[in-house]
Every structure is written in C-alpha cells, then in structure tokens.
Design a protein around this motif. Structure first.
Motif, PDB file in Angstrom:
ATOM      1  N   VAL A  42       0.842  -1.195   0.000  1.00  0.00           N
ATOM      2  CA  VAL A  42       0.000   0.000   0.000  1.00  0.00           C
ATOM      3  C   VAL A  42       0.883   1.254   0.000  1.00  0.00           C
ATOM      4  O   VAL A  42       1.851   1.342   0.758  1.00  0.00           O
ATOM      5  N   LYS A  43       0.555   2.191  -0.848  1.00  0.00           N
ATOM      6  CA  LYS A  43       1.291   3.461  -0.920  1.00  0.00           C
ATOM      7  C   LYS A  43       0.412   4.576  -0.331  1.00  0.00           C
ATOM      8  O   LYS A  43      -0.800   4.585  -0.547  1.00  0.00           O
ATOM      9  N   THR A  44       1.044   5.509   0.385  1.00  0.00           N
ATOM     10  CA  THR A  44       0.304   6.585   1.062  1.00  0.00           C
ATOM     11  C   THR A  44       0.924   7.946   0.765  1.00  0.00           C
ATOM     12  O   THR A  44       2.109   8.053   0.427  1.00  0.00           O
ATOM     13  N   ALA A  45       0.075   9.008   0.936  1.00  0.00           N
ATOM     14  CA  ALA A  45       0.517  10.409   0.857  1.00  0.00           C
ATOM     15  C   ALA A  45      -0.121  11.164   2.027  1.00  0.00           C
ATOM     16  O   ALA A  45      -1.282  10.919   2.363  1.00  0.00           O
ATOM     17  N   LYS A  46       0.670  12.079   2.637  1.00  0.00           N
ATOM     18  CA  LYS A  46       0.206  12.823   3.806  1.00  0.00           C
ATOM     19  C   LYS A  46      -0.145  14.264   3.413  1.00  0.00           C
ATOM     20  O   LYS A  46       0.558  14.888   2.616  1.00  0.00           O
ATOM     21  N   ALA A  47      -1.222  14.790   3.996  1.00  0.00           N
ATOM     22  CA  ALA A  47      -1.636  16.195   3.806  1.00  0.00           C
ATOM     23  C   ALA A  47      -2.037  16.753   5.162  1.00  0.00           C
ATOM     24  O   ALA A  47      -2.883  16.169   5.843  1.00  0.00           O
ATOM     25  N   PHE A  48      -1.412  17.880   5.540  1.00  0.00           N
ATOM     26  CA  PHE A  48      -1.700  18.469   6.855  1.00  0.00           C
ATOM     27  C   PHE A  48      -2.753  19.564   6.690  1.00  0.00           C
ATOM     28  O   PHE A  48      -2.607  20.479   5.886  1.00  0.00           O
ATOM     29  N   LEU A  49      -3.802  19.459   7.507  1.00  0.00           N
ATOM     30  CA  LEU A  49      -4.878  20.453   7.506  1.00  0.00           C
ATOM     31  C   LEU A  49      -4.621  21.418   8.667  1.00  0.00           C
ATOM     32  O   LEU A  49      -4.640  21.028   9.833  1.00  0.00           O
ATOM     33  N   THR A  50      -4.382  22.701   8.312  1.00  0.00           N
ATOM     34  CA  THR A  50      -4.155  23.752   9.315  1.00  0.00           C
ATOM     35  C   THR A  50      -5.418  24.587   9.442  1.00  0.00           C
ATOM     36  O   THR A  50      -5.923  25.113   8.443  1.00  0.00           O
ATOM     37  N   VAL A  51      -5.915  24.723  10.664  1.00  0.00           N
ATOM     38  CA  VAL A  51      -7.118  25.493  10.924  1.00  0.00           C
ATOM     39  C   VAL A  51      -6.711  26.767  11.664  1.00  0.00           C
ATOM     40  O   VAL A  51      -6.082  26.704  12.725  1.00  0.00           O
ATOM     41  N   LEU A  52      -7.058  27.930  11.098  1.00  0.00           N
ATOM     42  CA  LEU A  52      -6.736  29.215  11.693  1.00  0.00           C
ATOM     43  C   LEU A  52      -7.851  29.648  12.629  1.00  0.00           C
ATOM     44  O   LEU A  52      -9.029  29.639  12.262  1.00  0.00           O
ATOM     45  N   GLY A  53      -7.441  30.069  13.852  1.00  0.00           N
ATOM     46  CA  GLY A  53      -8.427  30.581  14.796  1.00  0.00           C
ATOM     47  C   GLY A  53      -8.742  32.041  14.500  1.00  0.00           C
ATOM     48  O   GLY A  53      -7.843  32.899  14.477  1.00  0.00           O
ATOM     49  N   VAL A  54      -9.991  32.371  14.249  1.00  0.00           N
ATOM     50  CA  VAL A  54     -10.406  33.732  13.918  1.00  0.00           C
ATOM     51  C   VAL A  54     -10.543  34.547  15.201  1.00  0.00           C
ATOM     52  O   VAL A  54     -11.286  34.150  16.109  1.00  0.00           O
ATOM     53  N   PRO A  55      -9.823  35.672  15.307  1.00  0.00           N
ATOM     54  CA  PRO A  55      -9.918  36.470  16.538  1.00  0.00           C
ATOM     55  C   PRO A  55     -11.300  37.081  16.703  1.00  0.00           C
ATOM     56  O   PRO A  55     -11.954  37.485  15.736  1.00  0.00           O
ATOM     57  N   GLU A  56     -11.732  37.167  17.958  1.00  0.00           N
ATOM     58  CA  GLU A  56     -13.009  37.796  18.258  1.00  0.00           C
ATOM     59  C   GLU A  56     -12.882  39.308  18.174  1.00  0.00           C
ATOM     60  O   GLU A  56     -11.781  39.863  18.183  1.00  0.00           O
ATOM     61  N   LYS A  57     -14.026  39.978  18.095  1.00  0.00           N
ATOM     62  CA  LYS A  57     -14.017  41.434  18.056  1.00  0.00           C
ATOM     63  C   LYS A  57     -13.413  41.967  19.347  1.00  0.00           C
ATOM     64  O   LYS A  57     -13.787  41.544  20.442  1.00  0.00           O
ATOM     65  N   PRO A  58     -12.474  42.909  19.245  1.00  0.00           N
ATOM     66  CA  PRO A  58     -11.797  43.390  20.461  1.00  0.00           C
ATOM     67  C   PRO A  58     -12.726  44.233  21.325  1.00  0.00           C
ATOM     68  O   PRO A  58     -13.732  44.769  20.870  1.00  0.00           O
ATOM     69  N   LYS A  59     -12.329  44.342  22.582  1.00  0.00           N
ATOM     70  CA  LYS A  59     -13.048  45.169  23.544  1.00  0.00           C
ATOM     71  C   LYS A  59     -12.062  46.119  24.205  1.00  0.00           C
ATOM     72  O   LYS A  59     -10.951  45.729  24.559  1.00  0.00           O
ATOM     73  N   ILE A  60     -12.485  47.379  24.360  1.00  0.00           N
ATOM     74  CA  ILE A  60     -11.650  48.404  24.990  1.00  0.00           C
ATOM     75  C   ILE A  60     -12.136  48.629  26.414  1.00  0.00           C
ATOM     76  O   ILE A  60     -13.316  48.891  26.645  1.00  0.00           O
ATOM     77  N   GLY A  61     -11.204  48.519  27.357  1.00  0.00           N
ATOM     78  CA  GLY A  61     -11.537  48.729  28.758  1.00  0.00           C
ATOM     79  C   GLY A  61     -10.660  49.817  29.364  1.00  0.00           C
ATOM     80  O   GLY A  61      -9.719  50.318  28.745  1.00  0.00           O
ATOM     81  N   GLY A  62     -10.984  50.185  30.591  1.00  0.00           N
ATOM     82  CA  GLY A  62     -10.199  51.192  31.306  1.00  0.00           C
ATOM     83  C   GLY A  62     -10.622  52.625  31.055  1.00  0.00           C
ATOM     84  O   GLY A  62      -9.954  53.551  31.520  1.00  0.00           O
ATOM     85  N   LEU A  63     -11.721  52.826  30.321  1.00  0.00           N
ATOM     86  CA  LEU A  63     -12.161  54.180  29.991  1.00  0.00           C
ATOM     87  C   LEU A  63     -13.168  54.661  31.020  1.00  0.00           C
ATOM     88  O   LEU A  63     -14.169  53.992  31.303  1.00  0.00           O
ATOM     89  N   THR A  64     -12.897  55.829  31.592  1.00  0.00           N
ATOM     90  CA  THR A  64     -13.831  56.455  32.515  1.00  0.00           C
ATOM     91  C   THR A  64     -14.485  57.643  31.832  1.00  0.00           C
ATOM     92  O   THR A  64     -13.816  58.456  31.200  1.00  0.00           O
TER      93      THR A  64
END
Length: 439
Positions: A120-142
């Motif tokens: 049996v002959k085989t070939a390898k393929a790597f699946l890379t999944v990118l994590g999508v960043p969430e919408k940022p939040k700004i804190g510390g504002l008075t």
C-alpha cells in the motif's frame, strides 16, 4: 521426432521470455507512476477544507482518505464515517476529492491518502485550521475623564490562532501603543495591548480605535472604537465687532467661552464694577452691545465664565476715537487692530501701531521719545550745575574772608580808626612779598 521436440522447446522459451518482459514492464511502470499525491490545506475556522488525492495511470486500484485518528472517511466513492460535514466531491481511479465544511480547530491534523497496491502506498496532507480572533473590547475608559488625568486604555481580543496583532489609532492616525501580552488558551491565544494617555482638552471628542489584524481576516480587520469625553475648565476670549470704534457708532463684544461642560452664562463688568449705563450697554447671552459710543465708555471691560471645574476671564480695553479722526493709509490692519485689543486676564501686553494717537491712553510710550534716556540726561545736567554752584560759592566765600583779613591787620594794634587806616596803607608795601594761596 527430434525436430518436433526441438520446435516445442523453442516455443516454450519464447513464451517465457515474453511473460518475463511483460512482468518486468508492469513492475517498472507501477513503481514509477502508481503513487498518490496530496497537498497541505489551510483554512479559517468555520470555513470549508477541500482535500484532493491524485494518481496518474492508475490500474483500477482503489483510493482512500483517512483522518488524523486513522478513521476512514471515504473508500473510493463509499462514505465510511458518519459526519454530515464531510462530502464527496469527485471519485475516479485517478482522483479522490472530499470536502469538510464548518471546520473546527479539532479537525486540524495530518490526513492520509492511501493507494491499495502491493504494498500500500500513502501520501500525507496536513490540515491547518486558523483561529479567527473575536471582536476586540476596549476597557479602562472612565466617562467623563478630567483634564490632566492619566488613563490606560486596554484592548483585548481572544480566539486567535496564531496570535493576532493589535494596532492603535487616534482619529484614524496610527499611534504607538505600550505593552503587549499574549496568553495561550487551549489551542488559541488571547492578546491584549495597553495605551497610556495624559488627558488634556484636545482629547475631548477624539476617537481611539483598537484594530486587530490576522491572517484569517484578509478582507477587513476587527476593531473597536471609544470616543473620549474630557471635562475641563473654561477658557475665554473677547472678539470685538470693530477695531477702531468712534463716537456715535455701536460696538459689539462677543465673549467666546470654551469649556466642558459649557458655562451657562457669562458676567460682564467695567473697570471692576457693574456696567454703568444699562440703557446703552445691553447684554444678550454672551454678547455685550454698546450703542452710541462716547468718551465716557472708555475703560476696561471684563468677561468672566465659570463651570464646576474653574473660572476664566478676559479683558478688553476700549478707547473711543473722535468722529473726525483720520488714520494714515500706511497703517496696516494689524496695527490698527492692536489699538483696541481684547486681552486675557493673565496677559495685559499689546503692541501699538506707528501712528500718532496723542489722545489714546492705550498707546504705548515706546513709539515716542525715550523718556528714560531724556530723564537720565536731565539728571546729569542738573547734578553738574549743582556741583558748579557749590564750587563757585566756596570760592567766593574764601576770597571774601581774605579781604577782611587784610583790613583787620591794620586795626590789630591801632588805638583809633585813623591809625588803623594808616597802618593798613603801610602794609600795602609788603603785599608783593607776602601772598596767600587758597585752595
């Protein structure tokens, strides 16, 4: 009999050679061509991954796709794993293509394409999944911030893989941020960035934007925006409607007060007291209007504004000119403006024009003769004169004493006046021999 056996031997030999050549050809051909080919795939979380395995000149040998857990996904066109996200795209002797929709981070790993030859002959393929960043939040504002305060704005974005980049903008103009922190949370990262500010009145109404950039966001970046509200004490400025007010005209003084919160009203005064003529001096909102100007209106007008953070004021020195006053054409508009100039309370300096306004109490003395120099010269002359008078007086006083001494020499031993005169005349003979010097 012998020729017949010889003929059979020759036929078997030729057949064996042909079979051997065919087997050798098939072996070489299979070893060179029958080998599966697959490529690595990168996809953002939630997207669709298309995975393809190809074989050239396949001799009807089956192909198979397996996941990182070595579970068979498809064997030829037969689905082996019950997962509705996995679908068959194409299946033939030369190609087996599948798709995985709604990809998650758990789908990442090494996939295997197998060609069932011997071996049996085989070939390898790597699946890379990118994590999508969430919408940022700004804190510390008075809200609101006070002028002079130091605040720290913090931008946080999670769910990125690899770690995202954070950039700060002030009204769409990029500014340098402070520290950046990256923390791993499972297979993803949480990124935070801090921006430290010394707040002043120029920050009031300014939009600060935190922008997250990532390879999984090629079209548009995730961002969050906060608008600063800064409270500060008022600042006052007086704007006159005329630069050279004359008798009979009207003058409007506009008190421009800037503060947050905005001062509700302003207070007008003249020379430190109330407005003397309320009939001609009309206050409407922040404006003071003086109708039918005359010389009695000359003076210093002050506008004062306040809010809960402080008080500010500005002053305007008014000089009303005669109606017949003619100004030379050589005077520039800047010079004319400086004659009646509004002044903030903290600064009372101004520049006077090169025009002879002898009746203007606001004209600076620097445009006339240098009185300090003249005063110095006069003082020196007076001092020298006094010295000469003193010396001359001493000189006259000493000479007067000498004459009295000569007259007294004849009267020292004389019994009467006649004898004294005779003695005095006799002493004249010795005048040339005896001299007195006075210093």
């Amino acid at each position: 009999m012998i020729p017949k056996q010889h003929l059979l031997f020759i036929l078997y030999s030729v057949w064996g050679i042909l079979l051997k050549a065919s087997a050798t050809k098939n072996k070489v051909r299979g070893s060179q061509v029958q080998f599966p080919i697959a490529h690595n795939v990168t996809v953002a979380e939630g997207g669709t991954a298309n995975m393809t395995c190809r074989v050239e000149h396949n001799d009807n040998t089956s192909l198979q796709w397996s996941n990182p857990a070595q579970q068979t996904l498809f064997f030829g066109d037969k689905k082996a794993l019950r997962d509705n996200r996995i679908e068959l795209v194409r299946a033939s002797w030369q190609e087996l293509a599948i798709s995985i929709s709604e990809v998650t981070l758990s789908d990442e790993g090494q996939y295997t394409c197998s060609l069932f030859t011997m071996p049996v002959k085989t070939a390898k393929a790597f699946l890379t999944v990118l994590g999508v960043p969430e919408k940022p939040k700004i804190g510390g504002l008075t809200k609101p911030a006070m002028e002079g305060d130091q605040i720290t704005l913090t931008c946080v974005s999670s769910g990125s893989k690899p770690a995202a980049e954070i950039r700060w903008f002030r009204n769409e103009k990029e500014i340098q941020a402070g520290s950046k922190e990256v923390n791993a949370t499972g297979k993803t990262f949480t990124v935070s960035s801090a921006l430290r500010l010394q707040v002043d009145r120029s920050d009031d109404g300014v939009a600060y934007t935190c922008r997250v950039e990532h390879v999984a966001l090629p079209a548009s970046a995730q961002q969050a925006t906060e608008v600063l509200e800064v409270h500060y004490a008022p600042r006052v400025e007086i704007l006159p409607s005329q630069t050279l007010p004359q008798e009979g005209q009207y003058l409007k003084l506009d008190c421009i007060s800037k503060g947050n919160p905005l001062p509700d009203s302003v207070l007008w005064t003249k020379d430190g007291g109330e407005l003397p003529d309320v009939d001609r001096m009309i206050v409407e909102g922040r404006e003071l209007t003086i109708t039918s100007l005359n010389k009695t209106d000359n003076g210093t007008y002050r506008c004062e504004a306040r809010n809960h953070l402080g008080t500010s004021s500005a002053e305007y020195v008014l000089f009303v000119y005669d109606t017949a006053t003619v100004f030379p054409s050589s005077v520039t508009s800047c010079q004319l403006t400086s004659l009646n100039t509004p002044k903030p309370l903290e600064s009372r300096t101004s520049t006077a024009p090169a025009v002879d306004f002898s009746q203007d109490p606001n004209a600076l003395e620097q445009n006339g003769p240098d009185h300090a120099l003249i005063g110095g010269v006069v003082a020196v002359v007076v001092f020298i004169t006094l010295c000469l008078i003193i010396v001359l007086g001493r000189y006259l006083a000493r000479h007067k004493g000498t004459y009295l001494t000569h007259e007294a020499k004849g009267a020292d031993d004389a019994p009467d006046a006649d004898t004294a005169i005779i003695n005095a005349e006799g002493n004249q003979a010795h005048a040339e021999e005896k001299k007195e010097y006075f210093i």
